[in-house]
Design a protein around this motif. Sequence first.
Motif, short mmCIF file in Angstrom:
data_model
loop_
_atom_site.label_atom_id
_atom_site.label_comp_id
_atom_site.label_asym_id
_atom_site.label_seq_id
_atom_site.Cartn_x
_atom_site.Cartn_y
_atom_site.Cartn_z
N UNK A 1 0.84 -1.19 0.00
CA UNK A 1 0.00 0.00 0.00
C UNK A 1 0.88 1.24 0.00
N UNK A 2 1.91 1.23 0.85
CA UNK A 2 2.92 2.28 0.84
C UNK A 2 4.27 1.61 0.65
N UNK A 3 4.97 1.98 -0.40
CA UNK A 3 6.21 1.32 -0.77
C UNK A 3 7.34 1.68 0.19
N UNK A 4 8.10 0.68 0.57
CA UNK A 4 9.32 0.88 1.36
C UNK A 4 10.51 0.39 0.56
N UNK A 5 11.69 0.86 0.94
CA UNK A 5 12.89 0.55 0.17
C UNK A 5 14.00 0.04 1.09
N UNK A 6 14.84 -0.80 0.52
CA UNK A 6 15.95 -1.35 1.29
C UNK A 6 17.10 -1.69 0.36
N UNK A 7 18.29 -1.80 0.95
CA UNK A 7 19.47 -2.29 0.24
C UNK A 7 19.82 -3.66 0.82
N UNK A 8 19.96 -4.63 -0.04
CA UNK A 8 20.36 -5.98 0.37
C UNK A 8 21.80 -6.20 -0.04
N UNK A 9 22.68 -6.44 0.92
CA UNK A 9 24.07 -6.80 0.61
C UNK A 9 24.14 -8.31 0.42
#
Length: 592
Positions: free
Chosen positions: A360-368
Amino acid sequence: MYDLFTRTTSQGLQAFLPIVFCLAWFRRTGDLAPATGTKWGIVAALPATAAAAYWFQASNRQALWEASLATLALALAIWFARRVWQGLPSSLITDAESRPRQAYRLAFASAAALIIVRQTMEIAIVFAAALQLRALDPLVAVTSGVALSLAVTALWWSIGRRLPDAAFGQAARVFAALFVGQVALYAFHESAEAGLLPWSEVLHAATEPYGPDGVYGRYVSALLFVIPLAGAVATLLKGRLPQRAVALRRRPTVRVVLKSAVGVAVLIAVGVAVVKTTTADRAVSYGSTRLTPPGRDVATIALSPHLLFRHTAIDQNYSRLSVASLEAHGSDERAAAAFTCERVAYAAGRGICLDANRGVFTTYKAVLFDRMLKATRTIKLEGSPTRTRVSSDGRVGAITVFVTGQAHGYTGSSFSTKTTILDMATGDELGDLEQFTAWRNGARFKAADFNFWGVTFGRDSNVFYATLKTSGTAFLVQGDLALRKVTVLRENVECPSLSPDNRRIAFKKKVGGNLSPWRFYVLDLATLSDRPIEAEARSIDDQIEWLDDNHVLYGVPRSSQSAMRDVWVAPLDGSDPARVFLPEAESPIVVR
């Protein structure tokens, strides 16, 4: 995008609710000239928003202008509060009749336009930036916020016309008092940000949570609707108690108000559903346990030179981090990891995958991740991912995301970038490029609108290159990680990519208008002279990856509406035309 949605809704309510309250008041009092002038102001606000957005974005004194506009809005709010607290007149004859009507209308038109434009110009800046970036999530958030604020405003107009004079007068008085308080706080906050007050830094920090973009400030605008509505309901209920007959006559109005309150909840639910529906078409079902074709796995492919990339075929592996041999030519010759990516970077056994969790609300992340494409660490990101790179020795990486200006400490409110350098072994942040000292022509320089992106590292990982944009100009800068400094080399270089021999930089250069702005070029670092990559004549927004010293790779969408992209290859010397190197893929990284 929740923050952007709530912020846009707050700005819309601040722009539209005061206008509808004024129109409703003038309608009750019979002030025809102010009502007409206010309507003129609504029409004038449309072109004025575009002009103000352009002017505001180009200004180097944005905080000062915000403080000035808020102060003017405060004066208008106080005038309106004074009028409504005097109560509804007993006669429809007002002081408007004693004034020159044309001048009176123009004055109210100017006032209405100012109240609207001080908020809508910032909405327009964000919307234009999202369009330019082709970022769907911000577009949905901004559009939904504007739609919700307009719907709430229309709902109040419907309610206000049905309220008895006593209930309407109470609602108007409550609204006027709240709006004066809100604008006064915002004017104080912006004045502190502009350095106009004693101890400005302390005062600005103290009021930041309650400012226009603060943790609490963005929700205050909802009270402009809720509390006046509660005041009207309280007045209606109070009128019921002394006399049953009066209550019976007014009960339909109470029902209208209560139904309207329910309507607001429905509108919010619909807005959430729209956001969810819009982003749902990009969600992928990962019910299949077979992530790779039979006989293909990461370990086998990694034994020879290969390509890491984002898989763009619309199947069970859509958007997953994938790997294929440099000799591969189709989707059946690749293996996929267990996680999805928007952008990919990798070197020396360590990689970065920038990912978006689209709900519904986009979240963001960095995956190492490691050489076997196994996730080792996750880092939450502040905004939509756009660029990432890892140094050739695998020691450090760079991540660029899009964030809103105020949330990132800018005086402006348009979209901005945040670029951080991180330790690939631990995931710790080593620095934000905006904290580095910048040098140009032997002198230090700094501006509030600094934006960095497109980092590319040299062999030793201490030296890097990036784009710095300020005052509308994009510069190529050379950075020194140890000294925390960047030095401007030349203009009009975006998304640099350093060649394997560290002697040239491939980049996109702005050569045209908004419809076709970029061409790929190659820059000689020794002479700072450039030449176009003749084999690729299209305008492409990507950071180039070097296949070898004489060829470059990049992602190209199949159409402006398609989620499917292909990796193309182009020779630097123009000896052959550009061609598809790997279909159904983007964000390529060469691993040898």
